[in-house]
Design an enzyme around this catalytic site. Structure first.
Site, PDB file in Angstrom:
ATOM      1  N   SER A 270      -3.086   7.894   6.976  1.00 45.04           N
ATOM      2  CA  SER A 270      -1.660   7.997   6.654  1.00 45.04           C
ATOM      3  C   SER A 270      -1.174   9.437   6.562  1.00 45.04           C
ATOM      4  CB  SER A 270      -1.367   7.271   5.340  1.00 45.04           C
ATOM      5  OG  SER A 270      -1.965   7.933   4.240  1.00 45.04           O
TER       6      SER A 270
ATOM      7  N   CYS B  32       0.818  -1.211   0.000  1.00 48.07           N
ATOM      8  CA  CYS B  32       0.000   0.000   0.000  1.00 48.07           C
ATOM      9  C   CYS B  32       0.857   1.269   0.000  1.00 48.07           C
ATOM     10  CB  CYS B  32      -0.913   0.004   1.227  1.00 48.07           C
ATOM     11  SG  CYS B  32      -1.857   1.528   1.442  1.00 48.07           S
TER      12      CYS B  32
ATOM     13  N   TYR C  37      -5.237   6.111  -9.017  1.00 52.34           N
ATOM     14  CA  TYR C  37      -6.389   5.271  -8.684  1.00 52.34           C
ATOM     15  C   TYR C  37      -7.637   5.703  -9.458  1.00 52.34           C
ATOM     16  CZ  TYR C  37      -3.748   3.019  -4.988  1.00 52.34           C
ATOM     17  OH  TYR C  37      -2.810   2.286  -4.305  1.00 52.34           O
TER      18      TYR C  37
ATOM     19  N   ARG D 248     -13.864   1.378   6.116  1.00 52.00           N
ATOM     20  CA  ARG D 248     -12.963   0.465   5.414  1.00 52.00           C
ATOM     21  C   ARG D 248     -11.928  -0.099   6.377  1.00 52.00           C
ATOM     22  NH1 ARG D 248      -9.816   3.231   2.358  1.00 52.00           N
ATOM     23  NH2 ARG D 248      -9.265   1.563   0.907  1.00 52.00           N
ATOM     24  N   TYR D 249     -11.513  -1.336   6.118  1.00 51.03           N
ATOM     25  CA  TYR D 249     -10.506  -1.995   6.965  1.00 51.03           C
ATOM     26  C   TYR D 249      -9.136  -1.813   6.308  1.00 51.03           C
ATOM     27  CZ  TYR D 249     -15.034  -4.078   7.864  1.00 51.03           C
ATOM     28  OH  TYR D 249     -16.376  -4.258   8.096  1.00 51.03           O
ATOM     29  N   SER D 250      -8.639  -0.598   6.395  1.00 46.64           N
ATOM     30  CA  SER D 250      -7.454  -0.218   5.634  1.00 46.64           C
ATOM     31  C   SER D 250      -6.195  -0.255   6.492  1.00 46.64           C
ATOM     32  CB  SER D 250      -7.638   1.195   5.070  1.00 46.64           C
ATOM     33  OG  SER D 250      -7.856   2.117   6.132  1.00 46.64           O
ATOM     34  N   VAL D 251      -5.059  -0.247   5.825  1.00 45.01           N
ATOM     35  CA  VAL D 251      -3.758  -0.031   6.460  1.00 45.01           C
ATOM     36  C   VAL D 251      -3.268   1.346   6.016  1.00 45.01           C
ATOM     37  CG1 VAL D 251      -3.032  -2.423   6.747  1.00 45.01           C
ATOM     38  CG2 VAL D 251      -2.723  -1.335   4.525  1.00 45.01           C
TER      39      VAL D 251
END
Length: 338
Positions: free
Chosen positions: A131, A37, A182, A112-115
């Site tokens: 981030s 990511c 994206y 959302r289950y994001s990093v």
């Protein structure tokens, strides 16, 4: 500053700071990331550049599978540290999926289950999963804990005298490049793709001239800033993924942008932390094996080879800047960055 977590539809916005809910304490926090990511990569770079590895341990999810179109069940941890190179088990809870961590922090969570995710082991909750926010405050969060000598201690990614310039560039870089790839890659109509890909290359044209004008080796000249981190995590993925997978193929970094190429090679080969946090296997296999609409057979291309070319020359003045001279790209560049 937003509330740490305003409700099930909100992210977490906590900050590590003395005399707050989240004080700077070595070993108290744990970082969850995916090496694929670009946004998690920002935090990995801060952790490495600032020398936070011994203070913040981390767990690494596998790069695929991601789940259905809605992202369910989301990123998975390997069953053992040997299942997928570079991925780790969930060191804190032995979870099989990242979403279980989110539900530990908020059983009603609907986002959302994001990093990345920064977890507080004492409070048993998420500190922050944004981030851009982590990139801004994490570099100085542990100043009272870390040694005051050495190159890491001197690192200032958001220096006072450059803040207005950093903020101005961040606005278009995030919109047109970091998120732009994206928008082009996930476009579902020809019109949306045509618009998106043109903006990406207008941004790259502008970045090329910006680095050249400032003389390198960094975007703003002699000072490494958070802009270099923001740009690197997108550009390092460009030729190896975005060109073919997201159809951003009006040009490549290595063929069309000699200044950006020199900037990229210098960071990768010469600045400790950049090469060490870049994992091309995770990057290539994440995009190509978790976007079934774009790549239904999940075949991962071998190239380009090599992933990053060698041969760094820091005399940016002798480089002739490049560009993609597609007429609509030049028109959009003039419109966006006049």
């Amino acid at each position: 500053m937003a509330a740490v977590h305003a409700g099930p539809d909100d992210s977490w916005h906590g900050v590590i700071k003395s005399e707050t809910q989240f004080p700077p304490v070595a070993g108290r926090y744990h970082l969850y990331v995916g090496l694929f990511c670009p946004f998690a990569h920002r935090v990995l770079l801060v952790r490495s550049l600032r020398g936070l590895e011994s203070l913040i341990d981390m767990s690494v999810v596998m790069p695929y599978p991601k789940g259905d179109d809605r992202g369910w069940p989301g990123w998975r941890f390997p069953a053992s540290n040997d299942e997928y190179p570079g991925a780790t088990v969930d060191k804190l809870f032995a979870s099989d999926y990242l979403h279980k961590l989110y539900f530990k922090a908020d059983p009603e969570y609907k986002g959302r289950y994001s990093v990345p995710v920064l977890w507080d082991m004492k409070e048993g909750t998420i500190v922050n999963n944004e981030s851009a926010e982590l990139l801004r405050w994490l570099p100085t969060a542990f100043d009272d804990v870390l040694p005051r000598e050495g190159s890491a201690a001197q690192l200032d990614l958001y220096p006072t005298h450059l803040r207005s310039e950093i903020d101005a560039i961040t606005e278009w870089m995030q919109r047109d490049l970091n998120s732009g790839v994206y928008k082009a890659g996930f476009a579902e109509t020809q019109e949306a793709y045509n618009e998106g890909v043109v903006i990406v290359f207008a941004a790259l044209n502008h970045l090329e001239s910006l680095i050249y004008r400032n003389g390198g080796p960094y975007i703003l000249g002699k000072h490494l800033t958070e802009l270099d981190i923001r740009a690197y995590t997108t550009v390092i993925r460009f030729d190896v993924v975005y060109v073919q997978h997201f159809k951003c193929n009006l040009g490549t970094i290595r063929a069309n942008y000699p200044v950006i190429h020199g900037w990229l090679k210098n960071l990768y080969w010469n600045v400790k932390g950049f090469k060490e946090t870049t994992n091309f296997k995770h990057i290539k296999e994440n995009y190509t094996k978790s976007h079934a609409k774009i790549n239904p057979l999940a075949i991962t291309p071998m190239g380009p080879f090599p992933d990053v070319e060698e041969g760094v020359d820091l005399n940016f003045a002798k480089i002739k800047p490049g560009s993609v001279r597609y007429p609509v790209v030049l028109e959009k560049q003039a419109e966006l960055y006049h």
